[in-house]
Scaffold this active site. Structure first.
Site, PDB file in Angstrom:
ATOM      1  N   HIS A   1       0.835  -1.212   0.000  1.00 26.47           N
ATOM      2  CA  HIS A   1       0.000   0.000   0.000  1.00 26.47           C
ATOM      3  C   HIS A   1       0.863   1.253   0.000  1.00 26.47           C
ATOM      4  O   HIS A   1       0.495   2.288  -0.566  1.00 26.47           O
ATOM      5  CB  HIS A   1      -0.903   0.014   1.244  1.00 26.47           C
ATOM      6  CG  HIS A   1      -2.156  -0.780   1.070  1.00 26.47           C
ATOM      7  ND1 HIS A   1      -2.759  -1.451   2.098  1.00 26.47           N
ATOM      8  CD2 HIS A   1      -2.931  -1.006  -0.020  1.00 26.47           C
ATOM      9  CE1 HIS A   1      -3.854  -2.054   1.659  1.00 26.47           C
ATOM     10  NE2 HIS A   1      -3.977  -1.792   0.379  1.00 26.47           N
TER      11      HIS A   1
ATOM     12  N   ARG B   1      -6.689  -3.676 -11.389  1.00 26.02           N
ATOM     13  CA  ARG B   1      -6.331  -4.849 -10.583  1.00 26.02           C
ATOM     14  C   ARG B   1      -7.231  -4.901  -9.357  1.00 26.02           C
ATOM     15  O   ARG B   1      -6.900  -4.352  -8.307  1.00 26.02           O
ATOM     16  CB  ARG B   1      -4.865  -4.776 -10.164  1.00 26.02           C
ATOM     17  CG  ARG B   1      -3.869  -4.758 -11.317  1.00 26.02           C
ATOM     18  CD  ARG B   1      -2.458  -4.799 -10.754  1.00 26.02           C
ATOM     19  NE  ARG B   1      -1.445  -4.794 -11.786  1.00 26.02           N
ATOM     20  CZ  ARG B   1      -0.816  -3.710 -12.227  1.00 26.02           C
ATOM     21  NH1 ARG B   1      -1.120  -2.519 -11.710  1.00 26.02           N
ATOM     22  NH2 ARG B   1       0.108  -3.793 -13.168  1.00 26.02           N
TER      23      ARG B   1
ATOM     24  N   ARG C   1     -10.438  -6.219 -14.438  1.00 26.14           N
ATOM     25  CA  ARG C   1     -10.020  -7.619 -14.409  1.00 26.14           C
ATOM     26  C   ARG C   1     -10.647  -8.315 -13.203  1.00 26.14           C
ATOM     27  O   ARG C   1     -10.595  -7.800 -12.086  1.00 26.14           O
ATOM     28  CB  ARG C   1      -8.490  -7.719 -14.316  1.00 26.14           C
ATOM     29  CG  ARG C   1      -7.974  -9.153 -14.401  1.00 26.14           C
ATOM     30  CD  ARG C   1      -6.463  -9.211 -14.391  1.00 26.14           C
ATOM     31  NE  ARG C   1      -5.901  -8.844 -13.105  1.00 26.14           N
ATOM     32  CZ  ARG C   1      -4.594  -8.700 -12.867  1.00 26.14           C
ATOM     33  NH1 ARG C   1      -3.730  -8.881 -13.851  1.00 26.14           N
ATOM     34  NH2 ARG C   1      -4.155  -8.363 -11.677  1.00 26.14           N
TER      35      ARG C   1
ATOM     36  N   GLU D   1      -1.709 -15.064 -20.887  1.00 26.35           N
ATOM     37  CA  GLU D   1      -0.589 -15.182 -19.939  1.00 26.35           C
ATOM     38  C   GLU D   1       0.117 -16.524 -20.021  1.00 26.35           C
ATOM     39  O   GLU D   1       1.111 -16.742 -19.326  1.00 26.35           O
ATOM     40  CB  GLU D   1      -1.101 -14.977 -18.514  1.00 26.35           C
ATOM     41  CG  GLU D   1      -1.731 -13.611 -18.287  1.00 26.35           C
ATOM     42  CD  GLU D   1      -2.493 -13.536 -16.980  1.00 26.35           C
ATOM     43  OE1 GLU D   1      -1.955 -12.949 -16.031  1.00 26.35           O
ATOM     44  OE2 GLU D   1      -3.618 -14.064 -16.908  1.00 26.35           O
TER      45      GLU D   1
ATOM     46  N   ASN E   1       4.279 -10.239 -17.820  1.00 27.31           N
ATOM     47  CA  ASN E   1       4.973 -10.742 -16.633  1.00 27.31           C
ATOM     48  C   ASN E   1       4.778 -12.253 -16.512  1.00 27.31           C
ATOM     49  O   ASN E   1       5.740 -13.020 -16.425  1.00 27.31           O
ATOM     50  CB  ASN E   1       4.464 -10.055 -15.365  1.00 27.31           C
ATOM     51  CG  ASN E   1       4.610  -8.547 -15.410  1.00 27.31           C
ATOM     52  OD1 ASN E   1       5.118  -7.999 -16.371  1.00 27.31           O
ATOM     53  ND2 ASN E   1       4.160  -7.877 -14.369  1.00 27.31           N
ATOM     54  N   ASP E   2       3.513 -12.689 -16.504  1.00 28.16           N
ATOM     55  CA  ASP E   2       3.234 -14.121 -16.387  1.00 28.16           C
ATOM     56  C   ASP E   2       3.571 -14.876 -17.666  1.00 28.16           C
ATOM     57  O   ASP E   2       4.032 -16.021 -17.622  1.00 28.16           O
ATOM     58  CB  ASP E   2       1.765 -14.359 -16.011  1.00 28.16           C
ATOM     59  CG  ASP E   2       1.562 -14.407 -14.505  1.00 28.16           C
ATOM     60  OD1 ASP E   2       2.443 -14.949 -13.807  1.00 28.16           O
ATOM     61  OD2 ASP E   2       0.541 -13.902 -14.022  1.00 28.16           O
TER      62      ASP E   2
ATOM     63  N   ARG F   1       9.617 -16.268 -11.172  1.00 22.20           N
ATOM     64  CA  ARG F   1      10.431 -15.058 -11.106  1.00 22.20           C
ATOM     65  C   ARG F   1      10.719 -14.599  -9.683  1.00 22.20           C
ATOM     66  O   ARG F   1      11.574 -13.742  -9.463  1.00 22.20           O
ATOM     67  CB  ARG F   1       9.758 -13.931 -11.898  1.00 22.20           C
ATOM     68  CG  ARG F   1       8.423 -13.449 -11.381  1.00 22.20           C
ATOM     69  CD  ARG F   1       7.866 -12.366 -12.320  1.00 22.20           C
ATOM     70  NE  ARG F   1       6.640 -11.765 -11.852  1.00 22.20           N
ATOM     71  CZ  ARG F   1       5.433 -12.196 -12.163  1.00 22.20           C
ATOM     72  NH1 ARG F   1       5.314 -13.261 -12.926  1.00 22.20           N
ATOM     73  NH2 ARG F   1       4.354 -11.587 -11.707  1.00 22.20           N
TER      74      ARG F   1
ATOM     75  N   CYS G   1      -0.438  -5.052 -21.010  1.00 24.77           N
ATOM     76  CA  CYS G   1      -0.575  -4.356 -19.725  1.00 24.77           C
ATOM     77  C   CYS G   1       0.492  -4.769 -18.717  1.00 24.77           C
ATOM     78  O   CYS G   1       0.454  -4.368 -17.559  1.00 24.77           O
ATOM     79  CB  CYS G   1      -1.963  -4.609 -19.129  1.00 24.77           C
ATOM     80  SG  CYS G   1      -2.343  -6.343 -18.870  1.00 24.77           S
TER      81      CYS G   1
END
Length: 573
Positions: free
Chosen positions: A185, A290, A326, A422, A445-446, A456, A493
């Site tokens: 956060h 997200r 999403r 992904e 990323n995925d 990762r 994204c």
């Protein structure tokens, strides 16, 4: 002292040149000596508890939406009657001081949270534990202990979101922490407030001291201690160029080019407040919301009204531009009790989790539909791996639409439904799947992780993870070709889109949309609106013929230096 360079795992963009201010909240000792008076210990705990609560509420005053909710969630423990009662009972029954009673009760509370092996919950536990230290220090007579000045760089173990809010009026100021990750956060708020910050710089407190000269480079997640005079001058030029670019961008809008592919640049958000930055920089919508960060508390996953309020606020704020929501990506199967698996990254995550937890899926889809009546909301399905998942979820969405019609709740009957790409399995089937979805969003990323079979987050194999490998771009190009046969738009994204070197290659591969960190919008739009599309196509063609990530990065660096030298000087290390 010789120049030293340290790297973090994530950052909030920006550059600060200044002196280091050490802030060590770890330095406190709990007094284990017998207490003198029960009433005095009660009073000491109550006084500290109420003071911290009041400080939190003063700082959060004037904030609305998710930031206020974050602060409320953090002090909820201190306002919980059961928690307070346990502390007081420990003082009386075990004859221990208030600090020890509070500390032990707090650890019991946090142990339950940390049993969930999930990154988001671990971040929440870190934040609450740090809040506990603040309460203990208050009981020991140490009050406000962040006393940084504008132009300084705070180096610390960790910070709370409330600390970042306290620092918002001291800009320019930077923050470097040993702890923290992408879902922290504190980092999320630093990005919202445009405070440069680097997280996850291991053991940095052992390497620096108060007053050391340093440079915080949030663009490259680097922290440079005792930099040379020439390096300081180089970064001073970068700061000046950033100011010129941002000022021109806000006053005149994005630069125009004669020949270009129309690529939309949108923003990724984690909470409604992030939309302010997207609008500030003339972003063209929200490409990725997200939701698992905005509604991190699993209790809220079944709360349709709570979610609908958040999505409606976002849809209104960004209108008429799109809001791509999403569905909960409760990745790696470890975000929720009951899903402890031997190999969680290959287990119950994303859409697999939601199809098993129909009550959670139902609440979220109904909430999104209720927010869609203005026509700018889209639904994005996470971690799709087979065609049957798409058809099953679309069928379920139609069922929920019928429910809302019976209830006479307005919604967009033609709401677009897209999928995250992904995994290699879904990527190579794009051409077959395209007729059944409205758009594609590539999570690089995925995709990189699954393409190379690399976790990762595992330091033993993390060196194999590199989203600049030519294989990643070949996969992206294959997705674009398959989708464009059916005139379906493709967005990227992942982190690759926010990196100017990645953005310029993706542009050449024919991507339709890039969704980036909101503060990166000016830099990415500078690329897609100022560089000729045919030049990026030639760059992408050459990239697909290379063999390593290093070669790709070097070629992209030289391309950016040649075509946008001013931007290259800002964003390249």
């Amino acid at each position: 002292m010789k120049e030293k360079i340290f790297e973090g795992i994530c950052s909030s963009k920006g550059i600060v040149i200044g002196k280091i201010r050490i802030f060590d909240a770890e330095k406190f000792e709990i007094d284990y000596k017998p207490f003198i008076n029960v009433k005095e210990e009660y009073l000491k705990f109550e006084k500290a508890r109420k003071k911290i609560i009041n400080e939190w509420k003063k700082i959060s005053y004037g904030w609305r939406g998710q930031i206020s909710k974050i602060l409320d969630a953090q002090i909820m423990m201190l306002e919980d009657n059961e928690f307070v009662k346990k502390v007081k009972n420990k003082i009386e029954e075990e004859k221990i001081r208030a600090e020890k009673a509070f500390f032990e009760t707090l650890e019991e509370f946090l142990r339950k949270i940390e049993e969930s092996d999930n990154e988001i919950f671990r971040e929440r536990a870190n934040e609450i534990r740090y809040l506990g230290k603040r309460v203990i220090l208050e009981m020991q007579g140490y009050g406000d202990f962040i006393s940084a000045n504008p132009g300084e760089i705070i180096v610390t173990k960790d910070l709370l979101p409330v600390d970042i809010l306290e620092l918002k009026n001291k800009k320019p100021i930077g923050v470097v922490t040993e702890k923290g990750g992408p879902s922290s956060h504190t980092l999320i708020l630093a990005r919202e407030l445009e405070i440069p910050m680097i997280c996850g710089v291991k053991d940095i407190l052992k390497e620096v001291k108060d007053g050391d000269e340093a440079i915080l480079d949030g663009f490259n997640s680097k922290f440079i201690v005792e930099p040379s005079k020439s390096l300081i001058e180089q970064y001073e030029r970068k700061i000046k160029n950033i100011e010129i670019l941002i000022d021109r961008f806000i006053k005149k809008g994005p630069p125009k080019s004669k020949e270009r592919k129309k690529i939309a640049v949108l923003g990724n958000i984690s909470m409604p407040e992030d939309i302010k930055i997207i609008k500030k920089y003339d972003g063209q919508g929200v490409g990725l919301f997200r939701t698992e960060i905005a509604i991190w508390d699993p209790i809220k996953w079944r709360d349709e009204n709570y979610q609908a309020e958040i999505y409606q606020l976002c849809a209104q704020e960004i209108f008429p531009d799109p809001l791509v929501v999403r569905l909960l990506d409760v990745g790696a199967g470890r975000y929720y009790p009951g899903y402890s698996e031997r190999n969680p990254f290959l287990g119950t995550r994303g859409i697999r989790f939601l199809m098993k937890e129909k009550e959670i899926l139902r609440a979220q889809i109904r909430a999104i539909l209720r927010a869609s009546s203005m026509g700018n909301v889209r639904i994005l399905l996470p971690m799709v791996t087979i065609f049957q998942e798409i058809t099953a979820i679309k069928k379920y969405i139609e069922k929920l639409k019928r429910e809302l019609k019976v209830e006479r709740v307005p919604f967009d009957n033609y709401i677009a439904v897209g999928i995250m790409v992904e995994t290699p399995g879904i990527a190579i089937m794009t051409e077959k799947i395209a007729p059944y979805v409205d758009f594609f969003s590539i999570g690089t990323n995925d995709l990189t992780q699954y393409l190379f079979g690399v976790d990762r987050a595992n330091p033993n194999v993390a060196y194999l993870y590199n989203d600049f490998h030519p294989a990643v771009f070949k996969m992206v190009y294959s997705i674009v070709k398959g989708a464009h046969q059916f005139r379906k738009r493709v967005c990227v994204c992942g982190e690759l889109a926010s990196d100017p070197l990645g953005a310029v290659i993706l542009m050449g591969l024919g991507i339709d949309e890039l969704s980036v960190h909101p503060s990166d919008i000016p830099f990415v739009r500078e690329i897609v609106t100022k560089i000729e599309y045919k030049k990026t196509k030639e760059l992408a063609r050459k990239v697909l013929e290379l063999q390593s990530a290093g070669e790709v990065k070097e070629m992209a660096r030289e391309f950016l230096k040649k075509n946008l030298p001013k931007l290259a000087e800002i964003v390249l290390p």
